[in-house]
Enzyme design. Sequence first.
Site, short mmCIF file in Angstrom:
data_model
loop_
_atom_site.label_atom_id
_atom_site.label_comp_id
_atom_site.label_asym_id
_atom_site.label_seq_id
_atom_site.Cartn_x
_atom_site.Cartn_y
_atom_site.Cartn_z
CD GLU A 73 -1.70 -2.38 1.41
OE1 GLU A 73 -0.57 -2.60 1.91
OE2 GLU A 73 -2.49 -3.31 1.13
CG HIS A 142 -10.97 -7.91 5.27
ND1 HIS A 142 -9.95 -8.36 6.07
CD2 HIS A 142 -10.66 -8.30 4.01
CE1 HIS A 142 -9.07 -9.02 5.31
NE2 HIS A 142 -9.47 -8.99 4.07
#
Lengths: 337, 376
Positions: A73, A142
């Site tokens: 990321e 998540h």
Amino acid sequence: MSSGDVALDVEGDTERWNVVDAVRETLAQEMRRDDAVRLLGYDVGPIGGVFRATEGLYEEFGGERVIDTPLSENGILGTAVGMAMRGERVVPEIQFMGFLYPAFGQLMYSLAKLHERSGGGIEVPMTVRIPYGGGIKSSEYHSESTETFLVHTPGVRVVCPSTPAQTKGLLAASIRHPDPVMFLEPKRIYRGEREAVPTGEYTLSLDEARVVREGEDVTLLTWGAMLEHAETAADSVDADVEIVDLVSLSPLDVETVLDSVKKTGRCVVLHEARRTLGLGAELSALVNEYALDHLHAPIKRATGYDVHFPGHQTEDAYLPDAERAEHAIRAVMSYEF
Amino acid sequence: MSHWTEVRPSEDFYRVLDADGRPLDDPPDVDEETLRRMYRAFVRSRAFDAKALSLQRRGEISIHAASTGEEAVSVGSAAALEPDDWCFPTYRQTAASIYWDAPLARTFAGLMGAEPETVAEHLDDESNPAVNFSPPYIPLTVNVTNAVGSAMADAFNDRDTVTMSYVGDGSTSEGDFHEALNFAGVFEAPAVTICHNNQWAISVPTHRQTAAETFARKAEAHGVPYDRVDGNDVLAVYEKSREAIERARNGGGPTLLECVTYRMVDHNTADEDSVYRDEEELARWADLDPVDRFETYLREAGVMDDDEMDRVAEAAEADVDEAVEAARSVPRSDPQRMFDNHLHGESWTERHQRAELRREGMGENPFVDFDGEGFK
């Protein structure tokens, strides 16, 4: 103050899309419109993203426009910033909000900072797409809704749609905007209700909150996937509820918020993020500082709790829903200064 | 087992000049104009650092990180770039931008704490250098990842521009270093990364930084070509940088160059290096001073004589003095500047906070708005 259904003002054909359709079709539209638009992320390529939000785009635009990256990321945001500095309109995807944390270095040091530290000389036009939020029975990290980290960061916009038509106009506007935009996609409603979305090009203001329904008794401030709970709650209580969808979490459309609370005299904030220093805290502080004389009751926050997002057997108890919103509305309606 | 010693580094690197500045083989093929520009950049950089130190001691600037002793890394590598290439420096490559004639006054004004908008407004008549420099980065290694993105943009657009960036030895321990090199390798980005191995990351020595045999070899994990150079030999740095840049420009992808050098001064003006290193080590490295070696080479190659070198030094002093005066002429930044250039457009919050600051500045109470209407 903006009206409710801005998209309906757009003339021409419509198609019935859900939110994820709107994301995909808008990305395709913007990529056809502007060669500088490039998508960046992992799994965004042939598979079309874990939520299929980029499905078909690799086939249409190829691997240099729809770029599958290494799994990193910070690398995605860092290289995207470099590309944006060189004139590309980069749209990175962070697969889940809980995966954003490794990228905080690039977020704080360069994405949010370069425009300011270059005295305005460097533009960093990019739209970071981040599916966020719970309610899909997923695994750890998540289901995060930690938009406060982003709202607390100067130099980035934070935008969150709540309907398919709005998603299209806001995403197109974000991609075309010179600022870095953190575009939060409420993934619980990705495949929720379809609505008629104009197929032609249109953009929506990134600066304006949306008054979803007008009311006289209490203002309900919310955004994203919580909007549907807000509407259910408003239908269930014995009060005339005004619902404001914030749309832009940063900067906030403070005037719309204050105007509404001044009119109704009561306020509830509904968000799924943790309560302490969640955006509800800021909204409550703003109302306290600038609309106290108009209040008939304390502001209440119907939110998640100050815990890590729980396992999926427990998440329904964590997440605010229409019932929690109703309780908060009834509480502030039962109180009179 | 440590492979490192800051006192006596291994010398298994590429070198053109010996420790005294004499060519080890045939003299390198560098034109005289480039040699003169390199020398001028060395001297201007030293004059700049000396002036910055004195300004810091007098309280005119808050902090400065000097390049003294390791200028050959910046000058040799930057000299190998072409106009329109891009360079993403940290705070220790002032000499690189000096080579490309970046206006010194702007750098001084920044060190004096002026907001960038104020500097641009009052020193706007100076031309930009031919190579595109990003503002110097303070957070370690963030620049390298951005530089690789810049290089990826060039590759995707079939441009033959090259992007160079810099790290120190300590920075190779940061995640961004590996993320950047990994992306550079995967996308064959025209990105040249220069590592100043100056033996110290503030007080932490190289042997505490890595167990790898060299910093250059860290590139191997990413499939990126690498090389190791005498960082106090400007011609060696130039040669290897030129090779790496040429390869990148021709589609050959990225390179990591480790330049072995030594930080002869404190990490910055807030540091105290006597606490963690000794005189003997400094003395050994002083013998390898890049400016001395280059002067010997220039004299013996007949490129410059003492008179010309004296004139370069005098001009550098004069330029630096003039730049300081220009920087001092920049008025204090209007505090309202702090709100500039965050987001395009305006917001209620920004308008309101600007007004609060204005009122505070006038000695008024900024907290008197109770309905959100007061500061519109």
